[in-house]
Scaffold this motif. Structure first.
Motif, short mmCIF file in Angstrom:
data_model
loop_
_atom_site.label_atom_id
_atom_site.label_comp_id
_atom_site.label_asym_id
_atom_site.label_seq_id
_atom_site.Cartn_x
_atom_site.Cartn_y
_atom_site.Cartn_z
N ARG A 133 0.79 -1.22 0.00
CA ARG A 133 0.00 0.00 0.00
C ARG A 133 0.83 1.29 0.00
NH1 ARG A 133 -3.02 -3.18 3.74
NH2 ARG A 133 -2.04 -2.12 5.50
N SER A 134 2.13 1.18 0.14
CA SER A 134 2.95 2.39 0.15
C SER A 134 4.35 2.10 -0.36
CB SER A 134 3.02 2.97 1.57
OG SER A 134 3.68 2.08 2.44
N LEU A 135 5.03 3.18 -0.75
CA LEU A 135 6.40 3.11 -1.25
C LEU A 135 7.33 3.69 -0.19
CD1 LEU A 135 5.71 4.45 -4.85
CD2 LEU A 135 6.32 2.09 -4.29
N THR A 136 8.51 3.10 -0.06
CA THR A 136 9.52 3.58 0.87
C THR A 136 10.80 3.83 0.11
OG1 THR A 136 8.56 2.31 2.69
CG2 THR A 136 10.82 3.08 2.97
N LEU A 137 11.44 4.95 0.40
CA LEU A 137 12.72 5.25 -0.23
C LEU A 137 13.77 4.26 0.28
CD1 LEU A 137 14.32 7.15 -2.10
CD2 LEU A 137 14.86 8.52 -0.08
N ALA A 138 14.26 3.40 -0.63
CA ALA A 138 15.21 2.36 -0.24
C ALA A 138 16.63 2.66 -0.67
CB ALA A 138 14.78 1.02 -0.82
N GLY A 139 16.80 3.56 -1.65
CA GLY A 139 18.13 3.90 -2.12
C GLY A 139 18.11 5.24 -2.83
N ALA A 140 19.22 5.98 -2.73
CA ALA A 140 19.28 7.30 -3.36
C ALA A 140 20.74 7.70 -3.54
CB ALA A 140 18.55 8.35 -2.51
N THR A 141 20.98 8.58 -4.49
CA THR A 141 22.31 9.14 -4.67
C THR A 141 22.58 10.17 -3.56
OG1 THR A 141 21.30 10.66 -6.25
CG2 THR A 141 22.47 8.78 -7.17
N PRO A 193 23.38 13.58 -1.71
CA PRO A 193 23.35 13.42 -0.25
C PRO A 193 22.04 12.84 0.27
CG PRO A 193 22.79 15.66 -0.79
CD PRO A 193 23.04 14.98 -2.11
N PHE A 194 21.16 12.43 -0.65
CA PHE A 194 19.83 11.98 -0.24
C PHE A 194 19.83 10.55 0.32
CE2 PHE A 194 19.25 15.10 -3.69
CZ PHE A 194 18.63 16.09 -2.96
N ASP A 195 20.99 9.89 0.28
CA ASP A 195 21.06 8.56 0.86
C ASP A 195 20.79 8.58 2.37
OD1 ASP A 195 23.41 10.05 0.97
OD2 ASP A 195 24.66 8.29 1.28
N LYS A 196 20.95 9.77 2.97
CA LYS A 196 20.67 9.89 4.41
C LYS A 196 19.17 9.84 4.69
CE LYS A 196 24.81 12.65 5.46
NZ LYS A 196 25.38 12.53 4.11
N GLN A 197 18.36 9.99 3.66
CA GLN A 197 16.91 9.97 3.83
C GLN A 197 16.30 8.58 3.60
OE1 GLN A 197 15.60 12.65 5.06
NE2 GLN A 197 17.52 13.79 4.81
N VAL A 198 17.16 7.61 3.31
CA VAL A 198 16.67 6.25 3.06
C VAL A 198 15.90 5.73 4.28
CG1 VAL A 198 17.41 3.85 2.79
CG2 VAL A 198 18.40 5.63 1.35
N TYR A 243 1.99 15.84 -8.29
CA TYR A 243 3.27 16.09 -7.60
C TYR A 243 3.05 16.32 -6.10
CZ TYR A 243 7.73 18.25 -6.39
OH TYR A 243 8.94 18.55 -5.81
N ARG A 244 3.94 15.73 -5.30
CA ARG A 244 3.91 15.94 -3.87
C ARG A 244 5.31 16.37 -3.41
NH1 ARG A 244 2.18 11.58 0.85
NH2 ARG A 244 2.97 12.80 2.63
N TYR A 245 5.34 17.43 -2.65
CA TYR A 245 6.63 18.02 -2.26
C TYR A 245 7.14 17.39 -0.96
CZ TYR A 245 10.05 21.47 -0.69
OH TYR A 245 11.20 22.08 -0.25
N PHE A 246 8.42 16.97 -0.98
CA PHE A 246 9.10 16.48 0.22
C PHE A 246 10.28 17.41 0.50
CE2 PHE A 246 7.02 12.68 -1.35
CZ PHE A 246 6.53 12.09 -0.19
N PRO A 247 10.22 18.18 1.57
CA PRO A 247 11.29 19.15 1.85
C PRO A 247 12.67 18.50 1.91
CG PRO A 247 9.43 19.49 3.33
CD PRO A 247 9.15 18.23 2.60
N GLN A 248 12.75 17.29 2.46
CA GLN A 248 14.05 16.66 2.62
C GLN A 248 14.66 16.20 1.30
OE1 GLN A 248 11.05 15.59 3.58
NE2 GLN A 248 11.07 13.45 4.26
N LEU A 249 13.83 16.13 0.24
CA LEU A 249 14.35 15.74 -1.08
C LEU A 249 14.61 16.94 -1.98
CD1 LEU A 249 12.22 12.53 -1.84
CD2 LEU A 249 14.42 12.74 -0.69
N ARG A 250 14.32 18.13 -1.51
CA ARG A 250 14.66 19.40 -2.18
C ARG A 250 14.22 19.42 -3.66
NH1 ARG A 250 20.06 18.92 0.09
NH2 ARG A 250 20.91 19.22 -2.01
#
Length: 407
Positions: A71-79, A81-86, A120-127
């Protein structure tokens, strides 16, 4: 002027697109290496995100994975500096661009002004305000179904081509199988950990009950036996020389009391041997072997790394196996061995006694094939993830081996 994070200007970016063969080959090799590195989902996502960004000539890549509920998506990987938001960013299925792409199974391309798009949905931590163009494609394949979404973003405006979308879709399909296997591995690992915790609780409960019974016997039966011996001694001292029959009966009663007292002490030690609280498994087994006056046990043990509940189970198996030698083997010679070999700990108790008609692997649970003692040992081995093997032939002795894998 070159764009941040890419080292290339807009003209170069537009000219190369996503179809550069050299980058595609490098991406394929990199993804294969990432998949081969192991089944850990977060590690896989962390490895492929920068590979995708480099191969597609984009600035950032986000790998969103569908959770177990679907039912939902989770950030599992990112380049960076966004890897800190995984693990910190979650998006319900159907919400946001990635949620829409996942629920519809279709790619989404936003060239500019993405904040005006109702999806579109805005996530402040993903800038998101730092990036102009983006593509979101589902990660899916026929065998695994939908497993997540890939998002790539560019700082500068970019007109993504149909070939760009096909490449990203192919990447998503390639990753879908690996992500699906990683999710299955994670679920299996979670179940194994839950089973191990349950095993620890079961064995802990058993040992707690044994300690309670040992305390009850010590505080109740043995104390009464001590009192009974005192009264028997007093009665014997009060008898006259003419009371020969009564004296004989008192002497016999005292012998019975002494024997019962010894049996109670043996039961207490059997229920909760003190060495388990003070020594490691190897030394406890050595002490156990030395405590059996009816056997000459050759001991060959070494320290082996095992959780406490597994050590308790192996000690109980050795205890039962040696008692079986005393009761049934008709021999005084036994061999107790504890070794770590090939990723497992092996406990072996063997004798050269009369044996019985049993020769095979993986002892079963048929009561007719060995009695309660054998079944009890087999169950103890199985509950800690191991197995019991019994080999025996009439006149050739018996060997009992418990194998426990080292995790």
């Amino acid at each position: 002027m070159s764009s941040p994070g890419s080292g290339r200007g807009p003209a170069v970016r537009q000219g190369l697109g996503l179809a550069d063969l050299e980058r595609e080959n490098a991406l394929l090799v990199g993804i294969i290496e990432a998949i081969s590195a192991g089944p850990e989902l977060t590690l896989l996502a962390a490895r492929v995100a920068p590979l995708i960004a480099a191969a597609t000539n984009t600035d950032v890549c986000f790998v969103h994975v569908l959770d177990d509920s679907g039912r939902s998506l989770t950030l599992a990987g990112a380049t960076p500096p966004f890897d800190k938001q995984v693990g910190q960013v979650r998006l319900p299925l159907g919400e946001g661009v990635a949620g829409w792409a996942a629920s519809r199974g279709e790619p989404v391309v936003l060239v500019e002004h993405k904040e005006r798009d109702p999806r579109y949905r805005y996530f402040p931590q993903l800038r998101g305000e730092d990036y102009t163009s983006m593509v979101s494609v589902p990660m899916s394949s026929k065998p695994s179904g939908l497993v997540g979404v890939l998002n790539v973003h560019t700082r500068n405006r970019r007109d993504f081509t149909d070939r760009d979308i096909r490449l990203l879709t192919s990447i998503g399909s390639l990753l879908a199988g690996a992500v699906h296997q990683a999710r299955l591995h994670r679920r299996l690992t979670t179940r194994e950990r839950a089973h191990e915790r349950f095993t620890e609780q079961v064995i802990a409960a058993q040992e707690t009950e044994r300690r309670r019974l040992a305390a009850d016997i010590h505080d109740g039966i043995t104390q009464r036996l001590v009192s009974l011996r005192f009264h028997l001694d007093a009665a014997a001292g009060a008898l006259t020389d003419s009371s020969e029959f009564a004296g004989a009966q008192l002497a016999r009663a005292r012998e019975l009391a002494e024997g019962t007292f010894d049996d109670a002490r043996a039961a207490i030690n059997g229920l909760r041997p003190p060495v388990l609280d003070d020594l490691g498994l190897a030394d406890s087994l050595t002490s156990l072997a030395r405590s059996l006056d009816a056997l000459d046990v050759m001991v060959d043990v070494e320290d082996c790394p095992l959780p406490e509940h597994a050590e308790i189970a192996l000690y109980r198996i050795a205890q039962e196996a040696l008692q079986n030698v005393v009761k049934h083997a008709r021999t005084r010679a036994a061999h107790l061995r504890l070794r770590r070999e090939e990723g497992e700990v092996r406990l072996q108790v063997s004798d050269d006694g009369r044996g019985f008609d049993r020769d095979g692997m993986s002892f079963g649970d048929d009561p007719a094939s060995g009695g309660y003692g054998m079944i009890s040992m087999a169950e103890r081995a199985e509950i800690i993830g191991g197995r019991l093997e019994v080999t025996s032939r009439p006149g050739l002795g018996t060997t009992i081996t418990a194998r426990v894998p080292i995790r």
